[in-house]
Scaffold this motif. Structure first.
Motif, PDB file in Angstrom:
ATOM      1  N   MET A   1     -32.754  52.627  -4.645  1.00 25.57           N
ATOM      2  CA  MET A   1     -33.509  51.699  -4.012  1.00 25.57           C
ATOM      3  C   MET A   1     -32.978  50.845  -2.968  1.00 25.57           C
ATOM      4  N   TRP A   2     -33.757  50.491  -2.117  1.00 31.60           N
ATOM      5  CA  TRP A   2     -33.150  49.614  -0.913  1.00 31.60           C
ATOM      6  C   TRP A   2     -34.070  48.562  -0.952  1.00 31.60           C
ATOM      7  N   CYS A   3     -33.577  47.299  -0.712  1.00 31.90           N
ATOM      8  CA  CYS A   3     -34.088  46.111  -0.537  1.00 31.90           C
ATOM      9  C   CYS A   3     -34.017  45.265   0.599  1.00 31.90           C
ATOM     10  N   ASN A   4     -34.893  44.297   1.001  1.00 33.86           N
ATOM     11  CA  ASN A   4     -34.355  43.465   2.066  1.00 33.86           C
ATOM     12  C   ASN A   4     -33.922  42.176   1.580  1.00 33.86           C
ATOM     13  N   PRO A   5     -33.631  41.488   2.559  1.00 33.62           N
ATOM     14  CA  PRO A   5     -33.167  39.891   1.759  1.00 33.62           C
ATOM     15  C   PRO A   5     -34.056  39.135   1.044  1.00 33.62           C
ATOM     16  N   GLN A   6     -35.515  39.273   1.640  1.00 30.76           N
ATOM     17  CA  GLN A   6     -36.094  38.529   0.645  1.00 30.76           C
ATOM     18  C   GLN A   6     -36.633  38.981  -0.813  1.00 30.76           C
ATOM     19  N   PHE A   7     -36.427  40.125  -0.891  1.00 32.03           N
ATOM     20  CA  PHE A   7     -36.686  40.688  -2.397  1.00 32.03           C
ATOM     21  C   PHE A   7     -35.275  40.333  -3.222  1.00 32.03           C
ATOM     22  N   ALA A   8     -33.991  40.437  -2.611  1.00 34.12           N
ATOM     23  CA  ALA A   8     -32.764  39.909  -3.134  1.00 34.12           C
ATOM     24  C   ALA A   8     -33.117  38.692  -3.712  1.00 34.12           C
ATOM     25  N   ASN A   9     -33.462  37.673  -2.695  1.00 30.77           N
ATOM     26  CA  ASN A   9     -33.680  36.169  -2.969  1.00 30.77           C
ATOM     27  C   ASN A   9     -34.728  36.157  -4.197  1.00 30.77           C
ATOM     28  N   LEU A  10     -35.713  36.993  -4.350  1.00 28.55           N
ATOM     29  CA  LEU A  10     -37.103  36.915  -5.179  1.00 28.55           C
ATOM     30  C   LEU A  10     -36.283  37.063  -6.517  1.00 28.55           C
ATOM     31  N   LEU A  11     -35.367  38.083  -6.670  1.00 27.40           N
ATOM     32  CA  LEU A  11     -34.552  38.300  -7.817  1.00 27.40           C
ATOM     33  C   LEU A  11     -33.445  37.715  -8.120  1.00 27.40           C
ATOM     34  N   ARG A  12     -33.099  36.409  -7.265  1.00 32.28           N
ATOM     35  CA  ARG A  12     -31.921  35.662  -7.229  1.00 32.28           C
ATOM     36  C   ARG A  12     -30.664  36.570  -7.368  1.00 32.28           C
ATOM     37  N   SER A  13     -30.395  37.684  -6.939  1.00 35.11           N
ATOM     38  CA  SER A  13     -29.479  38.485  -7.059  1.00 35.11           C
ATOM     39  C   SER A  13     -28.986  39.073  -5.330  1.00 35.11           C
ATOM     40  N   PRO A  14     -27.731  39.375  -5.382  1.00 31.57           N
ATOM     41  CA  PRO A  14     -27.304  39.830  -4.114  1.00 31.57           C
ATOM     42  C   PRO A  14     -27.865  41.366  -3.932  1.00 31.57           C
ATOM     43  N   ALA A  15     -28.053  41.452  -2.614  1.00 31.19           N
ATOM     44  CA  ALA A  15     -28.627  43.062  -2.449  1.00 31.19           C
ATOM     45  C   ALA A  15     -27.826  44.124  -2.878  1.00 31.19           C
ATOM     46  N   SER A  16     -26.515  43.786  -2.785  1.00 27.97           N
ATOM     47  CA  SER A  16     -25.509  44.883  -3.368  1.00 27.97           C
ATOM     48  C   SER A  16     -25.659  45.182  -4.729  1.00 27.97           C
ATOM     49  N   GLN A  17     -26.154  44.130  -5.409  1.00 31.10           N
ATOM     50  CA  GLN A  17     -26.423  44.531  -6.886  1.00 31.10           C
ATOM     51  C   GLN A  17     -27.831  45.347  -7.402  1.00 31.10           C
ATOM     52  N   ILE A  18     -28.698  45.194  -6.201  1.00 28.48           N
ATOM     53  CA  ILE A  18     -29.982  45.961  -6.364  1.00 28.48           C
ATOM     54  C   ILE A  18     -29.861  47.294  -5.793  1.00 28.48           C
ATOM     55  N   LEU A  19     -29.299  47.414  -4.576  1.00 26.94           N
ATOM     56  CA  LEU A  19     -29.334  48.777  -4.002  1.00 26.94           C
ATOM     57  C   LEU A  19     -28.873  50.040  -4.803  1.00 26.94           C
ATOM     58  N   GLY A  20     -29.619  50.772  -4.676  1.00 31.71           N
ATOM     59  CA  GLY A  20     -29.427  52.181  -5.360  1.00 31.71           C
ATOM     60  C   GLY A  20     -29.665  52.129  -6.921  1.00 31.71           C
ATOM     61  N   LYS A  21     -30.163  51.147  -7.555  1.00 30.10           N
ATOM     62  CA  LYS A  21     -30.495  50.948  -8.861  1.00 30.10           C
ATOM     63  C   LYS A  21     -32.123  51.090  -9.067  1.00 30.10           C
ATOM     64  N   PRO A  22     -32.205  51.739 -10.170  1.00 28.01           N
ATOM     65  CA  PRO A  22     -33.733  51.835 -10.476  1.00 28.01           C
ATOM     66  C   PRO A  22     -34.427  51.000 -10.593  1.00 28.01           C
ATOM     67  N   LEU A  23     -35.770  50.689 -10.443  1.00 26.96           N
ATOM     68  CA  LEU A  23     -36.481  49.522 -10.280  1.00 26.96           C
ATOM     69  C   LEU A  23     -36.980  49.003 -11.611  1.00 26.96           C
ATOM     70  N   GLN A  24     -36.993  49.872 -12.791  1.00 28.33           N
ATOM     71  CA  GLN A  24     -37.007  49.619 -13.991  1.00 28.33           C
ATOM     72  C   GLN A  24     -35.946  48.359 -14.408  1.00 28.33           C
ATOM     73  N   LEU A  25     -34.861  48.688 -13.647  1.00 34.73           N
ATOM     74  CA  LEU A  25     -33.593  47.504 -14.173  1.00 34.73           C
ATOM     75  C   LEU A  25     -34.018  46.109 -14.031  1.00 34.73           C
ATOM     76  N   PHE A  26     -34.973  45.759 -13.318  1.00 38.33           N
ATOM     77  CA  PHE A  26     -35.444  44.592 -12.772  1.00 38.33           C
ATOM     78  C   PHE A  26     -36.627  44.094 -13.193  1.00 38.33           C
ATOM     79  N   VAL A  27     -37.193  44.692 -14.445  1.00 38.95           N
ATOM     80  CA  VAL A  27     -38.171  44.131 -15.197  1.00 38.95           C
ATOM     81  C   VAL A  27     -38.200  44.131 -16.553  1.00 38.95           C
TER      82      VAL A  27
END
Length: 102
Positions: A1-27
């Motif tokens: 998964m790729w995300c923009n900075p706004q999505f990273a801010n929404l999740l209160r997480s650095p984009a580097s911890q979101i990139l490449g991970k399944p969406l299910q990890l964030f719900v």
């Protein structure tokens, strides 16, 4: 998964911890069927679904997610547009909805 900075801010997480991970990890696990349905249904037509994400600090983040496919020369890409509903819902509203969805 790729995300923009706004999505990273929404999740209160650095984009580097979101990139490449399944969406299910964030719900929360109870939201997995919503994510799974969203990712399955978008193949036929654009779809929208209310999904509650979980920020890095555990805070529930209510959102409205739209999914559509983008055909690219290298293959199909899933495009998600995530709208933050936090300011429209109180923490009590969010908790009630999560209880109803279980």
């Amino acid at each position: 998964m790729w995300c923009n900075p706004q999505f990273a801010n929404l999740l209160r997480s650095p984009a580097s911890q979101i990139l490449g991970k399944p969406l299910q990890l964030f719900v929360n696990p109870d939201q997995h069927p919503r994510i799974d349905a969203l990712l399955e249904q978008f193949r036929d037509a654009p779809v929208c679904e209310r999904v509650v994400f979980r920020a890095a600090d555990g805070t529930p983040v209510p959102t409205y997610v739209g999914a559509n496919r983008l055909l690219q020369p290298e293959g199909t890409i899933i495009c998600l547009v995530v709208s933050n509903l936090t300011e429209l819902e109180s923490p009590t509203d969010i908790a009630r909805r999560l209880q109803k969805e279980r």
